[in-house]
Scaffold this motif. Structure first.
Motif, mmCIF file in Angstrom:
data_model
loop_
_atom_site.group_PDB
_atom_site.id
_atom_site.type_symbol
_atom_site.label_atom_id
_atom_site.label_comp_id
_atom_site.label_asym_id
_atom_site.label_seq_id
_atom_site.Cartn_x
_atom_site.Cartn_y
_atom_site.Cartn_z
ATOM 1 N N UNK A 71 0.807 -1.220 0.000
ATOM 2 C CA UNK A 71 0.000 0.000 0.000
ATOM 3 C C UNK A 71 0.841 1.271 0.000
ATOM 4 N N UNK A 72 1.821 1.329 -0.905
ATOM 5 C CA UNK A 72 2.650 2.527 -1.076
ATOM 6 C C UNK A 72 3.539 2.825 0.120
ATOM 7 N N UNK A 73 3.860 1.821 0.885
ATOM 8 C CA UNK A 73 4.719 2.036 2.053
ATOM 9 C C UNK A 73 5.626 0.828 2.274
ATOM 10 N N UNK A 74 6.684 1.083 3.033
ATOM 11 C CA UNK A 74 7.514 -0.004 3.555
ATOM 12 C C UNK A 74 7.364 0.029 5.066
ATOM 13 N N UNK A 75 6.984 -1.095 5.646
ATOM 14 C CA UNK A 75 6.780 -1.193 7.087
ATOM 15 C C UNK A 75 7.890 -2.033 7.693
ATOM 16 N N UNK A 76 8.455 -1.567 8.785
ATOM 17 C CA UNK A 76 9.463 -2.319 9.523
ATOM 18 C C UNK A 76 8.888 -2.657 10.891
ATOM 19 N N UNK A 77 9.215 -3.841 11.411
ATOM 20 C CA UNK A 77 8.666 -4.213 12.714
ATOM 21 C C UNK A 77 9.471 -5.294 13.407
ATOM 22 N N UNK A 93 6.360 5.189 0.180
ATOM 23 C CA UNK A 93 6.921 4.699 -1.070
ATOM 24 C C UNK A 93 5.837 4.811 -2.135
ATOM 25 N N UNK A 94 6.010 5.730 -3.067
ATOM 26 C CA UNK A 94 4.995 5.956 -4.090
ATOM 27 C C UNK A 94 4.867 4.748 -5.008
ATOM 28 N N UNK A 95 3.643 4.488 -5.447
ATOM 29 C CA UNK A 95 3.398 3.423 -6.405
ATOM 30 C C UNK A 95 4.166 3.732 -7.678
ATOM 31 N N UNK A 96 4.885 2.748 -8.205
ATOM 32 C CA UNK A 96 5.666 2.956 -9.413
ATOM 33 C C UNK A 96 6.966 3.701 -9.175
ATOM 34 N N UNK A 97 7.425 3.731 -7.923
ATOM 35 C CA UNK A 97 8.657 4.447 -7.588
ATOM 36 C C UNK A 97 9.853 3.855 -8.327
ATOM 37 N N UNK A 98 10.850 4.703 -8.593
ATOM 38 C CA UNK A 98 12.062 4.270 -9.287
ATOM 39 C C UNK A 98 12.874 3.325 -8.402
ATOM 40 N N UNK A 99 13.815 2.626 -9.017
ATOM 41 C CA UNK A 99 14.678 1.713 -8.272
ATOM 42 C C UNK A 99 15.446 2.462 -7.187
ATOM 43 N N UNK A 100 15.874 3.691 -7.495
ATOM 44 C CA UNK A 100 16.600 4.488 -6.517
ATOM 45 C C UNK A 100 15.745 4.843 -5.317
ATOM 46 N N UNK A 101 14.482 5.219 -5.576
ATOM 47 C CA UNK A 101 13.565 5.588 -4.491
ATOM 48 C C UNK A 101 13.237 4.376 -3.624
ATOM 49 N N UNK A 105 14.089 3.845 0.392
ATOM 50 C CA UNK A 105 13.073 3.495 1.391
ATOM 51 C C UNK A 105 13.455 2.223 2.143
ATOM 52 N N UNK A 106 13.983 1.231 1.423
ATOM 53 C CA UNK A 106 14.406 -0.013 2.060
ATOM 54 C C UNK A 106 15.566 0.247 3.007
ATOM 55 N N UNK A 107 16.498 1.080 2.586
ATOM 56 C CA UNK A 107 17.643 1.412 3.439
ATOM 57 C C UNK A 107 17.179 2.063 4.737
ATOM 58 N N UNK A 108 16.203 2.974 4.629
ATOM 59 C CA UNK A 108 15.679 3.643 5.825
ATOM 60 C C UNK A 108 14.979 2.648 6.746
ATOM 61 N N UNK A 144 7.286 -3.866 -8.012
ATOM 62 C CA UNK A 144 8.119 -2.978 -7.197
ATOM 63 C C UNK A 144 9.574 -3.111 -7.649
ATOM 64 N N UNK A 145 10.209 -1.988 -7.935
ATOM 65 C CA UNK A 145 11.589 -2.005 -8.418
ATOM 66 C C UNK A 145 12.555 -2.257 -7.250
#
Length: 380
Positions: A71-77, A93-101, A105-108, A144-145
Motif C-alpha cells: 500500500x505505497x509504504x515499507x513497514x518495519x517491525x 513509497x509511491x506506487x511505481x517508484x524508481x529503483x533508486x527511491x 526506502x528499504x535502506x531507511x 516494485x523495483x
C-alpha cells in the motif's frame, strides 16, 4: 510449535491428542524447547474439572524482525515469538517508484529496524521480508523495483548470521490468514485470494497441517487483451479492474483516501446505482478468475479477503456467478468464505512469515544457512 502458535497456547495433553505423540514424547520435546528458551509454560488451569493446570506458549524472549512492502509504504517491525509487537515504523513509497527511491526506502526501513534492535538490546532470530510481485526466478520485479540481493545485503550487514526469508506478499498474507483460522478448520487445502492495492492468490496446503503456501497468479490473469492497462505493462489484467487504483476513480475518490478507509470502504463510501453495477461486473470477473484457478488446483474451499468481503450477499452472488460460468461442474459445491484481512495492521503478515519460517526450521537457525530466498512456489 506450529500447533501452539496457531492455537495461541496449548496444554500438553491437547498437543499429544492432536499430534498423535505420546504424552511422554511431548514432555521430552517440551523440556528441550523450554531449555532452549523457545517455549514458556505458565500456570493456567483448563476450563474443565481435573484438567491440566499449565499452558504452553511461544516465548516472549525470542524476537523476530520484518519488512513489509504494501500500500505505497515499507513497514518495519519487531515482535516477540509469541506475537507481541515491540516496534513498528512505516516509510512512504509511491506506487511505481524508481529503483533508486525504492532502495532509499528499504535502506531507511532496515536502518530503523537495526536501530530499534540495538537500542532495546534485542537479538533477532529471523527476519521475514514481504514484497508484492516477488519471484526469485525473475531478474526484474514488475510491481516494485526492488533489488532482492541489495535488500539481503543490507540485512546481512545489520544482522550478522540472522536467517532472512524473502517471499511474495501473498505468501505472507496467506500465512497470516491461516493463523487467524486457528486449529479447528478443515484439513483440506484451500485457495486464499486477496483484493486490495493488488490482487493475488495462493494455495494453502493443510496436508498434515504443514501450512505450506504456493502462489497462484490471478491478479495478472488477462481477462480482456483490449482492456485497461495494468501496472505490470499488460492490458486487461484482473488487477486493472479490481485494485483500489482501478476502483478509486469510479468512486471519484483518491486512492490514498480509499486505502485510508481500509477494507470496509464499501460501507463508508456512497456508491451510486451506476457505480454499483460497474463494481459488481468487476466482481463477476473476479469470480471468473477464481473459477479458472479452481479448475487447475482442484480445491472446493475459497477464502477471500480485502474489500470485496465487505459487499455482503450481493457481492457474494456476483462472485459465485463468475465462478459458476467458468468452473467445470459449476459453483454449487464451492465453499466461499469472506474473511477480514490484516490491511492496516502491517507488518503483521511479514511477522507471520518470519514466525512460520523460524518454526519450520525447528526454531534452530543455522549460521551456515543464513539466507532463505523462496520462489513463490517454494515452501513459505
Amino acid at each position: 510449535m506450529n500447533y501452539i502458535w496457531r492455537k495461541k497456547g496449548s496444554f500438553r495433553t491437547d498437543i499429544a491428542d492432536k499430534t498423535g505423540l505420546t504424552e511422554a514424547s511431548v514432555s521430552r520435546i517440551v523440556s528441550e524447547l523450554r531449555a532452549e528458551g523457545v517455549l514458556t509454560e505458565k500456570r493456567q488451569p483448563a476450563e474443565y474439572p481435573g484438567g491440566p493446570s499449565a499452558i504452553l506458549t511461544l516465548s516472549k524472549d525470542r524476537y523476530l524482525g520484518a519488512l513489509e512492502v504494501s500500500s505505497n509504504r515499507v513497514h518495519a517491525g519487531i515482535a516477540t515469538l509469541d506475537g507481541d509487537l515491540v516496534f513498528s515504523e512505516r516509510f512512504d513509497l509511491k506506487d511505481g517508484a524508481s529503483a533508486g527511491a525504492v532502495s532509499q526506502a528499504i535502506a531507511a526501513a532496515v536502518g530503523a529496524l537495526a536501530d530499534s534492535a540495538e537500542r532495546s538490546r534485542l537479538q533477532l532470530d529471523f527476519v521475514g521480508v514481504s514484497v508484492p510481485g516477488y519471484d526469485a526466478r525473475r531478474a526484474i520485479n514488475p510491481i516494485v523495483m526492488l533489488d532482492p540481493s541489495e535488500t539481503l545485503a543490507r540485512l546481512n550487514a545489520s544482522f550478522l548470521n540472522v536467517p532472512v526469508e524473502i517471499a511474495n506478499s501473498i505468501v505472507a498474507r496467506a500465512i497470516n490468514q491461516r493463523l487467524t483460522l486457528g486449529t479447528n478448520g478443515s484439513s483440506d487445502d484451500y485457495l486464499y485470494v486477496f483484493v486490495g492495492h493488488g490482487v493475488a492468490a495462493a494455495i494453502v496446503s493443510e496436508f498434515w497441517g504443514n501450512g505450506d503456501v504456493t502462489t497462484c497468479e490471478i491478479g495478472h490473469m488477462v481477462m480482456d487483451p483490449k482492456g485497461p492497462q495494468c501496472r505490470c505493462g499488460h492490458f486487461g489484467c484482473l488487477e486493472a479492474y479490481l485494485s483500489t487504483s482501478a476502483i478509486a476513480p469510479r468512486l471519484k475518490i483518491d486512492e490514498v483516501e480509499l486505502l485510508a478507509l481500509g477494507d470496509a470502504w464499501p460501507q463508508r463510501v456512497p456508491i451510486s446505482e451506476k457505480t454499483s453495477t460497474d463494481v459488481h461486473s468487476r466482481l463477476f470477473r473476479l469470480g471468473m478468475a477464481i473459477g479458472n484457478a479452481l479448475n487447475m488446483v482442484g480445491t472446493q474451499r475459497v477464502f477471500l479477503g480485502g474489500w470485496p468481503a465487505n459487499l455482503g450477499d450481493a457481492g457474494r452472488a456476483s462472485i459465485l456467478a463468475g465462478i459458476d460460468c467458468c468452473l467445470l461442474g459449476g459453483a454449487g459445491s464451492i465453499e466461499l468464505n469472506f474473511v477480514q484481512s490484516e490491511l492496516g495492521q502491517e507488518p503483521a503478515a511479514a511477522l507471520s512469515l518470519a514466525t512460520f519460517g523460524y518454526l519450520k526450521r525447528g526454531a534452530q537457525p543455522t549460521q551456515e544457512e543464513n539466507v532463505l530466498m523462496h520462489a513463490p512456489e517454494a515452501q513459505a
